[in-house]
Design a protein around this motif. Structure first.
Motif, short mmCIF file in Angstrom:
data_model
loop_
_atom_site.label_atom_id
_atom_site.label_comp_id
_atom_site.label_asym_id
_atom_site.label_seq_id
_atom_site.Cartn_x
_atom_site.Cartn_y
_atom_site.Cartn_z
N THR A 62 0.82 -1.21 0.00
CA THR A 62 0.00 0.00 0.00
C THR A 62 0.85 1.26 0.00
N SER A 63 1.90 1.26 0.83
CA SER A 63 2.67 2.49 1.05
C SER A 63 3.97 2.56 0.27
N GLY A 64 4.52 1.39 -0.13
CA GLY A 64 5.84 1.36 -0.76
C GLY A 64 6.96 1.46 0.25
N ASN A 65 6.64 1.41 1.54
CA ASN A 65 7.63 1.55 2.60
C ASN A 65 7.67 0.24 3.39
N TYR A 66 8.78 -0.50 3.27
CA TYR A 66 8.90 -1.79 3.94
C TYR A 66 9.46 -1.57 5.34
N GLN A 67 8.65 -1.86 6.37
CA GLN A 67 9.05 -1.59 7.74
C GLN A 67 8.84 -2.83 8.62
N PRO A 68 9.85 -3.70 8.73
CA PRO A 68 9.74 -4.82 9.68
C PRO A 68 9.57 -4.29 11.10
N ARG A 69 8.91 -5.09 11.93
CA ARG A 69 8.72 -4.71 13.32
C ARG A 69 8.55 -5.97 14.15
N PRO A 70 8.68 -5.89 15.45
CA PRO A 70 8.49 -7.08 16.27
C PRO A 70 7.13 -7.71 16.03
N SER A 71 7.10 -9.03 15.98
CA SER A 71 5.83 -9.72 15.72
C SER A 71 4.92 -9.63 16.94
N VAL A 72 3.61 -9.71 16.67
CA VAL A 72 2.62 -9.75 17.75
C VAL A 72 1.94 -11.11 17.72
N GLN A 73 1.51 -11.58 18.88
CA GLN A 73 0.91 -12.90 18.99
C GLN A 73 -0.55 -12.85 18.55
N THR A 74 -0.96 -13.84 17.73
CA THR A 74 -2.32 -13.92 17.23
C THR A 74 -2.82 -15.36 17.30
N LEU A 75 -4.10 -15.54 16.95
CA LEU A 75 -4.65 -16.90 16.88
C LEU A 75 -4.01 -17.71 15.76
N ALA A 76 -3.63 -17.03 14.69
CA ALA A 76 -2.96 -17.68 13.55
C ALA A 76 -1.46 -17.64 13.79
N ASN A 77 -1.00 -18.42 14.78
CA ASN A 77 0.34 -18.20 15.33
C ASN A 77 1.46 -18.56 14.39
N ALA A 78 1.24 -19.46 13.43
CA ALA A 78 2.32 -19.81 12.50
C ALA A 78 2.64 -18.66 11.57
N MET A 79 1.79 -17.63 11.56
CA MET A 79 2.03 -16.45 10.72
C MET A 79 2.47 -15.25 11.54
N ASP A 80 2.86 -15.47 12.78
CA ASP A 80 3.30 -14.36 13.63
C ASP A 80 4.75 -14.03 13.34
N VAL A 81 4.97 -13.34 12.25
CA VAL A 81 6.32 -13.02 11.76
C VAL A 81 6.37 -11.53 11.45
N GLY A 82 7.34 -10.85 12.04
CA GLY A 82 7.44 -9.41 11.86
C GLY A 82 8.45 -8.98 10.81
N ASP A 83 9.24 -9.93 10.31
CA ASP A 83 10.23 -9.63 9.26
C ASP A 83 10.36 -10.87 8.38
N PRO A 84 9.42 -11.08 7.46
CA PRO A 84 9.37 -12.33 6.69
C PRO A 84 10.59 -12.53 5.79
N SER A 85 11.35 -13.57 6.08
CA SER A 85 12.62 -13.81 5.38
C SER A 85 12.44 -13.96 3.88
N ASN A 86 11.42 -14.72 3.48
CA ASN A 86 11.31 -15.08 2.06
C ASN A 86 10.78 -13.96 1.17
N PHE A 87 10.41 -12.85 1.77
CA PHE A 87 9.93 -11.75 0.93
C PHE A 87 11.04 -11.22 0.02
N VAL A 88 12.30 -11.36 0.44
CA VAL A 88 13.40 -10.93 -0.43
C VAL A 88 13.47 -11.80 -1.68
N ARG A 89 13.11 -13.09 -1.55
CA ARG A 89 13.07 -13.95 -2.74
C ARG A 89 11.98 -13.48 -3.71
N ILE A 90 10.83 -13.12 -3.16
CA ILE A 90 9.74 -12.65 -4.00
C ILE A 90 10.15 -11.37 -4.73
#
Length: 435
Positions: free
Chosen positions: A285-313
């Protein structure tokens, strides 16, 4: 196959090096030098082939210089020896159930394939390998069962204490033998940071042959292409277009789908569905990539604040944000929206969505609202990444019942074996050296 680093396209290593080293020294990620295009005739014939035969077509195109056809068929037939059915949810929307493997999560495809690739190379090299893996939930269970009792390999799994479900924790901690589990007093990002620091520590690399079983390892991504292609094969004769909706945390799953697309798989669009850890949706949306500490959610396997594989994409789109946005979209949902979606689908269809899959369902609703012109042309495939039994607290709160698989019932009879640790790298390093 030769592979380069996302930080250095002039680097060239072979598959065995990339599999066992996991990360290049420059802290990039390995990518194939070439993603070969499959012949149209091969893809056209997939509707007459099994998942395993389609998997071989994809894998052999990439790995034919590294592994013989005979050995590769054996690896695939052994690793992917379970189904990935498409279940109709409504008219044009399907659930791709990826939880029919031994650990009840999509990561069985990657974990089992990787363990057999490593075992293949170990026969030749006779190496002793130490695998370090960080998990936010499902990766650890798939890796544990994929590598359990594989000769010459010891696995250390780090997970955030108190932030995985009870079933996930049992899958991580009840194996013993060559599998050990560490509960880290921190987040998934802290676990992942410990693993990454270990790979770049000279003393640890002198003592151990370190590698990873996270999706940073290229051999985890390759088999995740298989079920995208198999889904296309089952639907291609009934729809003009296919849109894949992938619950995304570390973004390895959707990266694998994009790799298949780059190899010729006809896909109209990929949609990443995330939870409140919405780094990628915000970036698109913004064009500004800003990793941050992850927050805990019900969908816990997706609780990632700096997704490693996005650089591959980004690498596959030449770091061109506009080109990426033409092919990839992203939506984010909070816990209340996730619970509402689970209840809605259960009450209407008597189908139980895990919290991750629920984000995909919500994304389809939003896509359809935004894209009326393709409403009758496209099939929407939601990747269902985990069995509902991994989230008993969620469904207990919602009053939803599901059938518990036999392998889960057996876990309750096993004793947990787990070590406790803080998030200090010095503590983790000392543990590895002195154990």
């Amino acid at each position: 196959m030769k592979l380069y680093s996302t930080n250095n396209h002039n680097l060239a290593v072979d598959l065995e090096t990339a599999v066992f080293n996991s990360l290049p020294a420059d802290k990039g990620l390995y990518m194939p030098n070439v993603l070969p295009k499959l012949d149209d005739a091969v893809i056209a014939g997939w509707d007459k082939k099994s998942l395993q035969e389609i998997a071989f077509d994809l894998a052999y195109a990439l790995l034919k210089d590294d592994i013989s056809a005979q050995d590769l068929r054996a690896i695939i037939n052994d690793a992917a020896n379970f189904d990935a059915p498409l279940v109709p949810l409504q008219d044009d929307t399907y659930i791709l159930e990826l939880f029919h493997g031994p650990s009840l999560a999509f990561k069985d495809f990657g974990g089992r394939f990787m363990s057999r690739i490593m075992a293949h190379f170990l026969k030749k090299e006779q190496k002793e390998i130490r695998i370090l893996v960080a998990t936010s939930g499902d990766t650890g269970g798939a890796v544990a069962l994929g590598f359990l009792d594989v000769p010459g390999i010891k696995v250390t799994i780090l997970y955030p204490k108190g932030k995985v479900s009870p079933i996930q924790e049992l899958q991580l901690t009840t194996n013993g033998n060559n599998i050990e589990a560490i509960a880290v007093d921190g987040t998934f990002d802290d676990c992942q940071a410990l693993v990454k620091k270990a790979f770049h520590d000279p003393e640890l690399n002198e003592k151990f042959n370190l590698t990873s079983a996270n999706s940073i390892n290229i051999s985890r991504l390759i088999p995740q292409m298989f079920y995208y292609a198999n889904s296309y094969a089952r639907l291609k004769n009934d729809y003009e277009d296919i849109i894949f909706v992938t619950p995304s945390g570390n973004f390895g799953n959707i990266a694998a789908g994009i790799m298949a697309y780059k190899m010729g798989l006809p896909v109209k669009r990929f949609i990443a569905a995330t939870n409140s850890n919405d780094i990628v949706p915000q970036y698109l949306t913004s064009g500004n990539y800003q990793p941050r500490p992850s927050v805990q959610t019900l969908a816990n396997a997706m609780d990632v604040g700096d997704p490693s594989n996005f650089v591959r994409i980004m690498d596959m789109f030449g770091k061109d944000l506009d080109a990426l946005k033409q092919m990839v979209g992203a939506y984010a949902y909070n816990d209340e929206q996730i619970k509402t979606a689970i209840s809605e689908v259960y009450n209407r269809k008597k189908y139980v969505l895990c919290p991750h899959t629920a984000t995909g369902y919500l994304a389809v609703k939003d896509i359809k609202a935004d894209d009326e012109q393709n409403k009758d042309k496209a099939a929407y495939v939601i990747l269902s990444t985990a069995h509902p039994c991994k989230f008993p607290d969620v469904f207990g709160e919602l009053g939803i019942n599901y059938e518990e698989p036999e392998q889960v019932k057996a876990l309750y009879q096993k004793e947990k074996q787990v070590k406790q640790m803080g998030k200090s790298f010095e503590e983790f390093k000392a543990f590895l050296i002195n154990e």
